[in-house]
Scaffold this motif. Structure first.
Motif, PDB file in Angstrom:
ATOM      1  N   CYS A 285       0.863  -1.183   0.000  1.00  0.00           N
ATOM      2  CA  CYS A 285       0.000   0.000   0.000  1.00  0.00           C
ATOM      3  C   CYS A 285       0.899   1.233   0.000  1.00  0.00           C
ATOM      4  CB  CYS A 285      -0.902  -0.003   1.234  1.00  0.00           C
ATOM      5  SG  CYS A 285      -1.818   1.545   1.462  1.00  0.00           S
ATOM      6  N   SER A 286       0.747   2.071  -1.037  1.00  0.00           N
ATOM      7  CA  SER A 286       1.560   3.276  -1.178  1.00  0.00           C
ATOM      8  C   SER A 286       0.652   4.500  -1.102  1.00  0.00           C
ATOM      9  CB  SER A 286       2.305   3.251  -2.518  1.00  0.00           C
ATOM     10  OG  SER A 286       2.993   4.445  -2.716  1.00  0.00           O
ATOM     11  N   LEU A 287       0.988   5.430  -0.186  1.00  0.00           N
ATOM     12  CA  LEU A 287       0.215   6.659  -0.019  1.00  0.00           C
ATOM     13  C   LEU A 287       1.072   7.826  -0.480  1.00  0.00           C
ATOM     14  CD1 LEU A 287      -0.417   4.773   2.787  1.00  0.00           C
ATOM     15  CD2 LEU A 287      -2.296   6.428   2.766  1.00  0.00           C
ATOM     16  N   LEU A 288       0.542   8.624  -1.393  1.00  0.00           N
ATOM     17  CA  LEU A 288       1.286   9.696  -2.014  1.00  0.00           C
ATOM     18  C   LEU A 288       0.600  11.037  -1.774  1.00  0.00           C
ATOM     19  CD1 LEU A 288       3.507  10.700  -3.999  1.00  0.00           C
ATOM     20  CD2 LEU A 288       1.864  10.256  -5.839  1.00  0.00           C
ATOM     21  N   ASN A 289       1.402  12.025  -1.278  1.00  0.00           N
ATOM     22  CA  ASN A 289       0.944  13.407  -1.195  1.00  0.00           C
ATOM     23  C   ASN A 289       1.263  14.053  -2.539  1.00  0.00           C
ATOM     24  OD1 ASN A 289       0.753  16.256  -0.712  1.00  0.00           O
ATOM     25  ND2 ASN A 289       0.954  15.837   1.484  1.00  0.00           N
ATOM     26  N   GLU A 290       0.231  14.365  -3.303  1.00  0.00           N
ATOM     27  CA  GLU A 290       0.437  14.868  -4.659  1.00  0.00           C
ATOM     28  C   GLU A 290       1.200  16.184  -4.681  1.00  0.00           C
ATOM     29  OE1 GLU A 290      -2.861  13.326  -7.698  1.00  0.00           O
ATOM     30  OE2 GLU A 290      -3.594  14.801  -6.248  1.00  0.00           O
ATOM     31  N   VAL A 291       1.143  16.957  -3.598  1.00  0.00           N
ATOM     32  CA  VAL A 291       1.826  18.253  -3.581  1.00  0.00           C
ATOM     33  C   VAL A 291       3.296  18.072  -3.247  1.00  0.00           C
ATOM     34  CG1 VAL A 291       1.882  20.529  -2.502  1.00  0.00           C
ATOM     35  CG2 VAL A 291      -0.310  19.424  -2.995  1.00  0.00           C
ATOM     36  N   THR A 292       3.591  17.369  -2.175  1.00  0.00           N
ATOM     37  CA  THR A 292       4.975  17.211  -1.716  1.00  0.00           C
ATOM     38  C   THR A 292       5.668  15.995  -2.323  1.00  0.00           C
ATOM     39  OG1 THR A 292       4.281  15.876   0.161  1.00  0.00           O
ATOM     40  CG2 THR A 292       4.363  18.260   0.475  1.00  0.00           C
ATOM     41  N   LYS A 293       4.886  15.106  -3.000  1.00  0.00           N
ATOM     42  CA  LYS A 293       5.414  13.859  -3.549  1.00  0.00           C
ATOM     43  C   LYS A 293       5.975  12.938  -2.483  1.00  0.00           C
ATOM     44  CE  LYS A 293       4.369  15.483  -7.549  1.00  0.00           C
ATOM     45  NZ  LYS A 293       3.108  15.071  -8.185  1.00  0.00           N
TER      46      LYS A 293
END
Length: 693
Positions: A285-293
């Motif tokens: 499971c990978s969680l990504l913050n689209e702003v900070t990457k």
């Protein structure tokens, strides 16, 4: 320095006053120039006749010339369009490229005098243009990975870089790391949000660029769950995997399995229906913050079990002809099945494939060894029995090679486990591979090649020994010429087709068979006889069969004619003894045993007829003697009454060609009572007897 106005680009002329005597005054200059301009490295000196000038780029000579010489200067190949030497020995660069930045040395020499030299450092620069500043990552989560500000220049040579943060110069330290083309912010936090400025400088221009950096937070540590929560799952089950975490902005959840992204329409939830063993394993499971990457990852393992394929498979192999290697395999299960040989060892185990080597002994001959397979969904087993080679008979196969040589292949196959290795000898000597003798890869076959059949018949016995770790067996064979041991003929119901079958002794060398016939010609397809030049009293060749054949069909035959057939075995050009002759005639169809029975029954029938005739003769003779005995007197009244009886009708059996027997009572009357003379005695005709067999 001065500008040469005559040059198109306003080339820069750098004049260096070079004052020296030929005994050696020296000086050095550093020259900066812009690419594409003209640059001159100038020298001045006292005029000396026949003075030779050498220019070197690094350690490589590029120009050589004698001052005021009528001969042109010698310029290194590939540099004539850039380098030019002046009349006073100075070196000029025309439209100097960036690659000509280097150390240059000029040497002045005169025969008989010392050499004078000086050095120049030429730095070529480009105008700095199109500077781009980027951040990796552009926006970062507080307290996580570093932020790297990196610049790229489309054109230009950078002599010096300077970094500023909110107007203050940034220097190397525990929080910042300045590298060749980047600024690294170590452990960024919220205070690192702001304006970063980069200033790039060279002797000809300065460029400044800016970049805003914002630090965000999240995602937090993910929470991963599987419903239902079980230690393992059976194939076909339905599962729900969920992954959640806090962050700003809200992180995007992505599931990965086997290096591939798994689509999950519901944010953070992955539903698996009819799950198979191929879907078992580690899910990320990978969680990504689209702003900070920024990323957070967490794994969960799914155990999906399936029964192994089929049943365990057991085998035994030979190791160095002295040990036995027992093998057991049971593949396809998830997880792999656990295997063991309890009879051989209680400690050695394996999964999917297990092998165990033991020293061979008589105890293992015909001993059954069991392999136990254990799987969470099934328990199974297999067994294998090792055995010494069994007794066998060598077999012979004969062919003809393309070069015309007879090839005899002797096979020695003995039933054994593990498979026996065969060694060959002939007349007490070991047979090895060569031109005449060739041993197959599995050693079970020996091929002998020769042109002459007599070479095979005169050779000593061939011996083969089959051996495995548990024992050995030996077979011996003496080759013999072409021969047939047995043959038969089978006609069809109409008598138009026959089938000849035959057998060959196991040690006979036969490369082919010739089918011969004696009798009328065979019929053609239209029913007419085919004329042949050979006599019907001689055997004619009609078919050729290969050495592997054991039957032949002959047709069409005339069912009203007689034919004779035989089979002649051949070893290339050498003929063996023909088979027995098989005959077929009209109305035939009886087997040989029936014909033999009829032949034996004919003399028995004749003997029976002779005995029967003798018995009949004996009965007639006895009746004759009885009728001749003395008769007692009979009353005349009775006699007369007897005489006066009317004649009766003869028996139906006597109404044919046979006459009624005479009245012997009348023959015994007294002479006075006889009305006529006594008839002459005529014996009855012989009785015909018919016997049917």
């Amino acid at each position: 320095m001065r500008l040469e106005e005559s040059e198109k680009l306003g080339a820069l002329f750098l004049s260096v006053l070079f004052c020296f005597t030929l005994q050696g005054a020296k000086c050095q200059q550093v020259v900066n120039a812009l690419t594409g301009t003209n640059v001159t490295l100038a020298v001045s000196f006292s005029i000396v006749p026949h003075l030779v000038v050498f220019w070197l780029k690094g350690n490589i000579p590029v120009v050589t010339w004698t001052i005021n010489s009528s001969s042109p200067p010698s310029i290194a190949p590939g540099r004539t369009n850039v380098l030019r030497i002046e009349t006073n020995g100075s070196l000029t660069f025309v439209n100097v490229p960036l690659s000509y930045s280097d150390n240059y040395t000029v040497q002045l020499t005169k025969s008989g005098l010392e050499t004078a030299s000086t050095a120049f450092t030429l730095n070529i620069f480009e105008i700095i243009q199109n500077v781009t500043l980027s951040a990796q990552p552009d926006l970062a989560k507080e307290g996580t990975e570093n932020i790297t500000l990196q610049y790229s220049v489309l054109q230009g040579t950078v002599k010096q870089q300077m970094w500023l943060f909110n107007g203050r110069e940034v220097k190397n330290g525990s929080h910042y790391l300045i590298e060749r083309r980047s600024l690294v912010i170590l452990g960024p936090n919220r205070t690192d949000t702001g304006l970063y400025t980069l200033s790039l400088t060279n002797p000809f221009n300065t460029v400044t660029t800016h970049k805003n950096v914002t630090v965000f937070y999240g995602p937090d540590e993910p929470i991963v769950e599987v419903h239902p929560a079980l230690p393992f799952y059976e194939a076909g089950a339905t599962l729900n995997l969920s992954c959640q975490a806090q962050g700003f902005p809200l992180p995007i959840v992505q599931w990965m399995f086997g290096g591939q992204i798994v689509p999950n329409p519901q944010q953070g939830h992955l539903i698996l229906t009819n799950v198979q063993t191929s879907q078992g394993g580690v899910y990320k499971c990978s969680l990504l913050n689209e702003v900070t990457k920024e990323k957070q990852e967490k794994n969960v393992t799914l155990n999906v079990y399936e029964r192994p394929q089929g049943s365990p498979m057991c085998s035994v192999l030979s190791v160095d002809d002295a040990a036995l290697q027992y093998q057991c395999g049971w593949t396809g299960g998830t997880p792999p099945a656990h295997l063991s040989f309890p009879v051989l060892s209680n400690t050695i185990t394996g999964t999917e494939n297990l092998s165990l080597t033991v020293i061979a002994s008589a105890n293992f001959d015909k001993k059954t060894v069991i392999c136990m397979g254990d799987h969470p969904l099934e328990q199974n087993k297999c067994n294998v029995t090792a055995s010494a080679p069994m007794k066998f008979l060598p077999s012979v196969e004969t062919t003809v090679d393309p070069d015309g040589k007879i090839a005899v292949t002797i096979s020695c196959l003995s039933e054994a486990s593990p498979q026996a290795v065969v060694s060959w000898s002939r007349g007490g000597g070991v047979v090895v591979n060569g031109t005449t003798h060739q041993i197959s890869n599995d050693t079970a076959k020996l091929k002998i090649r020769n042109y002459n059949i007599s070479s095979f018949l005169l050779m000593p016995n061939v011996t083969c020994t089959c051996r495995n770790p548990l024992g050995s067996q030996r077979g011996q064979i003496q080759l013999q010429g072409p021969s047939i041991s047995d043959s038969s003929l089978f006609p069809n119901q109409d008598g138009t087709v026959i089938t000849l079958t035959w057998e060959v002794p196991p040690s006979a060398i036969v490369t082919g068979f010739e089918i011969q016939m004696k009798g009328p010609p065979l019929m053609s397809k239209n029913g007419k006889s085919v004329n042949t030049k050979s006599s019907s009293d001689e055997y004619q060749f009609i078919q050729q069969k290969p050495g592997s054949a054991r039957s032949a069909d002959i047709f069409p035959l005339d069912p009203n004619l007689t034919y004779r057939f035989r089979i002649v075995p051949k070893a290339r050009l050498t003929e063996g003894k023909p088979s027995e002759i098989h005959r077929i005639s009209p109305g035939e169809g009886l087997s040989g045993s029936a014909i033999a029975g009829i032949a034996a029954g004919i003399p028995c029938s004749i003997l029976f007829l002779v005995l029967l005739c003798g018995l009949i003769y004996l009965i007639v003779y006895c009746n004759k003697n009885k009728n001749r005995q003395t008769r007692y007197p009979i009353s005349r009244a009775v006699e007369k009454a007897k005489i006066t009886q009317p004649n009766t009708i003869p028996h139906n059996l006597l109404t044919g060609r046979l006459k009624s027997p005479p009245d012997y009572d009348r023959l015994h009357q007294a002479p006075s009572e006889r009305s006529v003379a006594l008839p002459t005695f005529v014996p009855p005709p012989p009785v015909r007897v018919a016997t049917t067999v």
